[in-house]
Design an enzyme around this catalytic site. Structure first.
Site, PDB file in Angstrom:
ATOM      1  N   GLY A  23       0.824  -1.196   0.000  1.00 28.27           N
ATOM      2  CA  GLY A  23       0.000   0.000   0.000  1.00 28.27           C
ATOM      3  C   GLY A  23       0.862   1.251   0.000  1.00 28.27           C
ATOM      4  O   GLY A  23       2.073   1.204   0.238  1.00 28.27           O
ATOM      5  N   CYS A  24       0.233   2.392  -0.250  1.00 30.74           N
ATOM      6  CA  CYS A  24       0.995   3.640  -0.363  1.00 30.74           C
ATOM      7  C   CYS A  24       1.557   4.090   0.985  1.00 30.74           C
ATOM      8  O   CYS A  24       2.764   4.384   1.096  1.00 30.74           O
ATOM      9  CB  CYS A  24       0.128   4.725  -0.989  1.00 30.74           C
ATOM     10  SG  CYS A  24      -1.512   4.916  -0.251  1.00 30.74           S
ATOM     11  N   PHE A  25       0.737   4.146   2.027  1.00 33.58           N
ATOM     12  CA  PHE A  25       1.253   4.526   3.348  1.00 33.58           C
ATOM     13  C   PHE A  25       2.285   3.523   3.868  1.00 33.58           C
ATOM     14  O   PHE A  25       3.338   3.930   4.383  1.00 33.58           O
ATOM     15  CB  PHE A  25       0.105   4.687   4.352  1.00 33.58           C
ATOM     16  CG  PHE A  25      -0.650   5.971   4.200  1.00 33.58           C
ATOM     17  CD1 PHE A  25      -0.051   7.199   4.472  1.00 33.58           C
ATOM     18  CD2 PHE A  25      -1.971   5.978   3.786  1.00 33.58           C
ATOM     19  CE1 PHE A  25      -0.740   8.390   4.325  1.00 33.58           C
ATOM     20  CE2 PHE A  25      -2.678   7.161   3.632  1.00 33.58           C
ATOM     21  CZ  PHE A  25      -2.061   8.374   3.905  1.00 33.58           C
ATOM     22  N   THR A  33       4.347   1.735   2.143  1.00 36.06           N
ATOM     23  CA  THR A  33       5.594   1.927   1.401  1.00 36.06           C
ATOM     24  C   THR A  33       6.434   3.025   2.037  1.00 36.06           C
ATOM     25  O   THR A  33       7.625   2.836   2.336  1.00 36.06           O
ATOM     26  CB  THR A  33       5.300   2.269  -0.073  1.00 36.06           C
ATOM     27  OG1 THR A  33       4.674   1.142  -0.704  1.00 36.06           O
ATOM     28  CG2 THR A  33       6.580   2.607  -0.823  1.00 36.06           C
ATOM     29  N   ALA A  34       5.833   4.184   2.248  1.00 41.82           N
ATOM     30  CA  ALA A  34       6.575   5.314   2.823  1.00 41.82           C
ATOM     31  C   ALA A  34       7.008   5.025   4.254  1.00 41.82           C
ATOM     32  O   ALA A  34       8.147   5.315   4.642  1.00 41.82           O
ATOM     33  CB  ALA A  34       5.719   6.577   2.771  1.00 41.82           C
TER      34      ALA A  34
END
Length: 346
Positions: free
Chosen positions: A148-150, A152-153
């Site tokens: 997911g995007c969150f 990943t960061a």
């Protein structure tokens, strides 16, 4: 030349895949599949694709894909992807799932997604596609669960610190902010211009499906116990971009300069991680349209906290770009293939 298909071809993640695959030298986009809009031309919905995507969207036929396609990108909603991916278990197709269907254990998926989980046979053969951390497992797998995007960061910022015992595994707080595209293509009252403009809104407090994903993969990097985090996500008035600022209790006495050096050493072989100099911090504008993750850090001696900021483009490194990066690794290509472009600026 490998032939690829995108299933679920009308969402933002799929549209970004189409843009990025246009510059990939080893992949031909052969099919765009949409059950809801098959027979229609994609450029009727997305005019920016005029003259590039001329084929009509197609219906899903699994056997036809197995016979004709080498790579499948699943850009479908949660609950759909796991059924399609299971069809490829005994085939040679390389499958990248951009949904959350294959990221969690069966019990966690059922709890957080409120849906029936994927089969254990499918989960066992799936590798988690955080490319910089799980590259060896990705090389051996045919089915990849794209992060997911969150996560990943957050994971790219936190894993090096946990592995090196710089921070405690408890008490980690993550402040996440994402642009409106992170909410998906379908509009709602919460994503109308008049609602989002000049406004910042927290959402899914304590219930975001990325919480167990972050905890699961952080916990693989500590020995003594499972990791628990507090994640609060916010919708902010910009189209794309994502920032996680993380606060973690320090486990040892260390200076900011040493933390920066540790990050540089950890990611020295990683093409898409850029570590900011001491006193400099990432911004979403600096990674827009790119597959980069920019990381900055500060040791707050007064509160004994490490503050980490991690910025990505939610549609590229947080979705389509990382999916292509994983395909590159699976095929033994340079991970930068088709992704060597600068961020869009200003």
């Amino acid at each position: 030349m490998k032939k690829a298909a995108i299933i679920g071809g009308t969402g933002y993640g799929a549209i970004e895949l189409i843009r990025l695959l246009d510059s990939h030298p080893y992949i031909e986009l052969a099919k765009i599949i949409s059950q809801s809009q098959h027979g229609e031309l994609l450029d009727e919905t997305y005019p920016h694709l005029a003259t590039y995507v001329t084929q009509p969207m197609q219906e899903l036929h699994i056997q036809q894909l197995i016979e004709e396609i080498d790579i499948v990108f699943l850009a479908t909603p949660a609950g759909v992807a796991k059924e399609i991916a299971a069809s490829f278990l005994d085939s040679s197709i390389q499958c990248i799932d951009l949904s959350g269907d294959l990221r969690l254990s069966s019990s966690d998926y059922e709890m957080w997604y409120q849906k029936k989980p994927a089969s254990e046979a499918l989960l066992e053969k799936t590798a988690y596609g955080l490319t910089e951390v799980f590259q060896e497992k990705i090389k051996q797998a045919n089915i990849i669960s794209n992060p997911g995007c969150f996560p990943t960061a957050a994971l790219l910022g936190l894993i090096p610190m946990l592995e090196n015992n710089i921070i405690e595994s408890k008490g980690i707080m993550i402040d996440g902010k994402t642009g409106i595209s992170g909410a998906g293509k379908n509009s709602s009252a919460k994503t109308h211009f008049s609602t989002t403009n000049e406004n910042v809104t927290p959402y899914k407090i304590g219930t975001h499906q990325h919480i167990p994903e972050i905890e699961k993969y952080l916990s693989q990097h500590v020995e003594e116990s499972s990791v628990r985090v507090t994640l609060t996500t916010h919708l902010i008035p910009m189209t794309r971009g994502l920032m996680c600022t993380m606060y973690a209790p320090l486990q040892q006495d260390i200076d900011t300069a040493d933390v920066i050096d540790l990050y540089k050493h950890y990611y020295e072989q990683s093409s898409f991680i850029r570590i900011r100099k001491q006193g400099e911090y990432p911004s979403t504008k600096d990674v827009t349209g790119s597959n980069y993750c920019d990381i900055g850090a500060y040791v707050d001696k007064r509160t004994n906290q490490l503050i980490i900021s991690s910025a990505i483009d939610n549609l590229v490194k947080g979705a389509a770009g990382q999916a292509i990066q994983n395909i590159n690794v699976m095929n033994g290509w340079d991970e930068k293939t088709g992704l060597s472009f600068l961020p869009v600026y200003p």
